[in-house]
Scaffold this motif. Sequence first.
Motif, PDB file in Angstrom:
ATOM      1  N   ARG A  87      -7.301  -6.300   2.437  1.00 55.17           N
ATOM      2  CA  ARG A  87      -7.707  -5.488   3.462  1.00 55.17           C
ATOM      3  C   ARG A  87      -7.251  -6.287   4.814  1.00 55.17           C
ATOM      4  N   GLY A  88      -7.064  -5.478   5.892  1.00 57.30           N
ATOM      5  CA  GLY A  88      -6.714  -5.911   7.133  1.00 57.30           C
ATOM      6  C   GLY A  88      -5.146  -5.503   7.283  1.00 57.30           C
ATOM      7  N   ARG A  89      -4.530  -6.202   8.455  1.00 57.02           N
ATOM      8  CA  ARG A  89      -3.331  -5.950   8.873  1.00 57.02           C
ATOM      9  C   ARG A  89      -2.295  -6.630   7.736  1.00 57.02           C
ATOM     10  N   VAL A  90      -1.062  -5.956   7.659  1.00 57.52           N
ATOM     11  CA  VAL A  90      -0.270  -6.696   6.792  1.00 57.52           C
ATOM     12  C   VAL A  90       1.206  -7.096   7.613  1.00 57.52           C
ATOM     13  N   THR A  91       1.740  -8.225   7.166  1.00 62.52           N
ATOM     14  CA  THR A  91       3.139  -8.664   7.850  1.00 62.52           C
ATOM     15  C   THR A  91       4.223  -8.320   7.323  1.00 62.52           C
ATOM     16  N   ALA A  92       5.308  -8.430   8.013  1.00 68.36           N
ATOM     17  CA  ALA A  92       6.549  -8.105   7.364  1.00 68.36           C
ATOM     18  C   ALA A  92       6.800  -8.885   5.987  1.00 68.36           C
TER      19      ALA A  92
END
Length: 155
Positions: free
Chosen positions: A42-47
């Motif tokens: 869940r939540g945002r993903v990084t490169a």
Amino acid sequence: ADDELHAAFSLLAWPVPDGLVGERLSEDELAAVFPPGDAPGRGRVTAKRLLDYPIMLPRSGSAIKSAADEFFAAAGQPARVALESGDPFLLRCLVASGFGAAILPRSLTRREGPRVEVRGLKPAVRLPVMLLWREGRRMSPAARAFIEFVRRESG
């Protein structure tokens, strides 16, 4: 810019090109789009997290592709770009069928279409939504009315 359209909506990742006039209407956030059941947590993903997936992006020269390239470069993580297309909805369809992940405007993920899972990018990437027209062009009454309508409706 090629004098083919009277006015156009566009996402921009750079200043308004010479010879055009632009009005900022809103902004759209770019998001990572995954096949159903395949999004990372869940939540945002990084490169770095996106490197686990073949990435599909809109075509080179587009604001989305430029912003995505900057997103990966800022993280020191070159993307594994598996496919580019001038049709973002096609990219959504390919993601839904399991081909890979894509970076697309969040607004496109809210439209009716094949089911995908959506995660924001970390850090967030937002692009202005602009109304553009040629500077100094003699406008038809219909084009002037359209621009005025958009101005009124966008607040």
